[in-house]
Design an enzyme around this catalytic site. Sequence first.
Site, PDB file in Angstrom:
ATOM      1  N   CYS A 137       1.752   4.885   7.458  1.00 26.68           N
ATOM      2  CA  CYS A 137       1.173   5.471   6.238  1.00 26.68           C
ATOM      3  C   CYS A 137      -0.160   6.147   6.570  1.00 26.68           C
ATOM      4  CB  CYS A 137       1.000   4.384   5.176  1.00 26.68           C
ATOM      5  SG  CYS A 137       0.460   4.995   3.576  1.00 26.68           S
ATOM      6  N   CYS A 138      -1.018   5.438   7.352  1.00 28.22           N
ATOM      7  CA  CYS A 138      -2.308   6.019   7.748  1.00 28.22           C
ATOM      8  C   CYS A 138      -2.099   7.276   8.596  1.00 28.22           C
ATOM      9  CB  CYS A 138      -3.146   5.003   8.527  1.00 28.22           C
ATOM     10  SG  CYS A 138      -3.894   3.705   7.523  1.00 28.22           S
ATOM     11  N   CYS A 219      -8.446   3.745   0.652  1.00 31.69           N
ATOM     12  CA  CYS A 219      -7.421   3.996  -0.355  1.00 31.69           C
ATOM     13  C   CYS A 219      -7.345   2.807  -1.323  1.00 31.69           C
ATOM     14  CB  CYS A 219      -6.071   4.179   0.319  1.00 31.69           C
ATOM     15  SG  CYS A 219      -5.975   5.639   1.368  1.00 31.69           S
ATOM     16  N   CYS A 222      -5.432  -0.402  -0.516  1.00 33.66           N
ATOM     17  CA  CYS A 222      -5.891  -1.080   0.700  1.00 33.66           C
ATOM     18  C   CYS A 222      -7.368  -1.463   0.641  1.00 33.66           C
ATOM     19  CB  CYS A 222      -5.618  -0.196   1.908  1.00 33.66           C
ATOM     20  SG  CYS A 222      -3.871   0.198   2.104  1.00 33.66           S
ATOM     21  N   CYS A 247      -7.853   2.359  10.877  1.00 30.83           N
ATOM     22  CA  CYS A 247      -6.733   3.204  10.478  1.00 30.83           C
ATOM     23  C   CYS A 247      -6.330   4.160  11.589  1.00 30.83           C
ATOM     24  CB  CYS A 247      -7.078   3.985   9.218  1.00 30.83           C
ATOM     25  SG  CYS A 247      -8.527   5.014   9.410  1.00 30.83           S
TER      26      CYS A 247
HETATM   27  S1  SF4 Z   1      -5.387   3.079   3.883  1.00 29.68           S
HETATM   28 FE1  SF4 Z   1      -3.489   2.265   2.933  1.00 29.68          FE
HETATM   29  S2  SF4 Z   1      -2.762   3.802   1.436  1.00 29.68           S
HETATM   30 FE2  SF4 Z   1      -4.357   4.751   2.756  1.00 29.68          FE
HETATM   31  S3  SF4 Z   1      -3.232   5.818   4.318  1.00 29.68           S
HETATM   32 FE3  SF4 Z   1      -3.695   3.785   5.182  1.00 29.68          FE
HETATM   33  S4  SF4 Z   1      -1.996   2.410   4.578  1.00 29.68           S
HETATM   34 FE4  SF4 Z   1      -1.801   4.312   3.380  1.00 29.68          FE
END
Ligand code: SF4
Length: 256
Positions: A137-138, A219, A222, A247
């Site tokens: 996701c990151c 985010c 998170c 991340c």
């Molecule tokens: S911080 Fe969380 S929502 Fe944001 S990109 Fe990374 S995993 Fe995805």
Amino acid sequence: MSGEVSAWPGAAAAPVSSAISLYARATVGFEARLAATQVLLREAAQAHAGHIVQATSLGAEDMVLTDLIARAGLPIAIGTLQTGQLHAETLALIPAIEQRYGLRVEVYAPVNESVVHFVTRHGERAMYESIDLRKQCCQIRKLEPLSRMLDGRSAWVTGLRREQSNNRGAVATSEVEANGRTKLNPLADWSWADIWHYIETQQVPYNALHDQFMPSIGCAPCTRAIAVGEEFRAGRWWWEDEAAKECGLHVQPRHH
Ligand code: SF4
């Protein structure tokens, strides 16, 4: 301090329990740290003319850096990652910066097809299921857009501080990454008290979530508030081990 920066209307309305009232303190050596930061930014702007960007997370440290850049009129671009998962309070800082400083903020969003594909396949809550899915996701929402922000740039500026976590304890003010790009962390030796002392004295706009015990804001899915005694980044990816809690934006580079 010099610079043509207009007043920020929200600055006078800080609540009694605000981050400013909790954290701002003038500490020994602050003026020297501030002066060194101003010199570093000025020299970097000259050395990388037209090819340097501040990658702002819109957190307290980054707002300090944007204020320093704006006050000195430095030709350093301001860029941010709009992951699609940010709090409204965070997003509100983009127009606040543009209005206050007269600067354009470059906004980098993920590739929509990549997000749709990932969410369709793994669901909205994939980041909680495994570190691998969280990092995917990151990668989609942060790393790929960051690579576009940095494309064609020989230097970038971040708000990393040594105090933020064990993982960041060795952060240098200037580093050279494996790809040859210079990464500047001008606030590496600033304390949390320094950051808020600067925000208070210069009336820097800041994320309202800092007033709700969120020192480190990412985010929305998170990030959570921290309790008294918890570490600075305890509210980031709190379900993971300490060692995993980055991340991928900040890998270990060679130091100057
Ligand atoms: S911080 Fe969380 S929502 Fe944001 S990109 Fe990374 S995993 Fe995805």
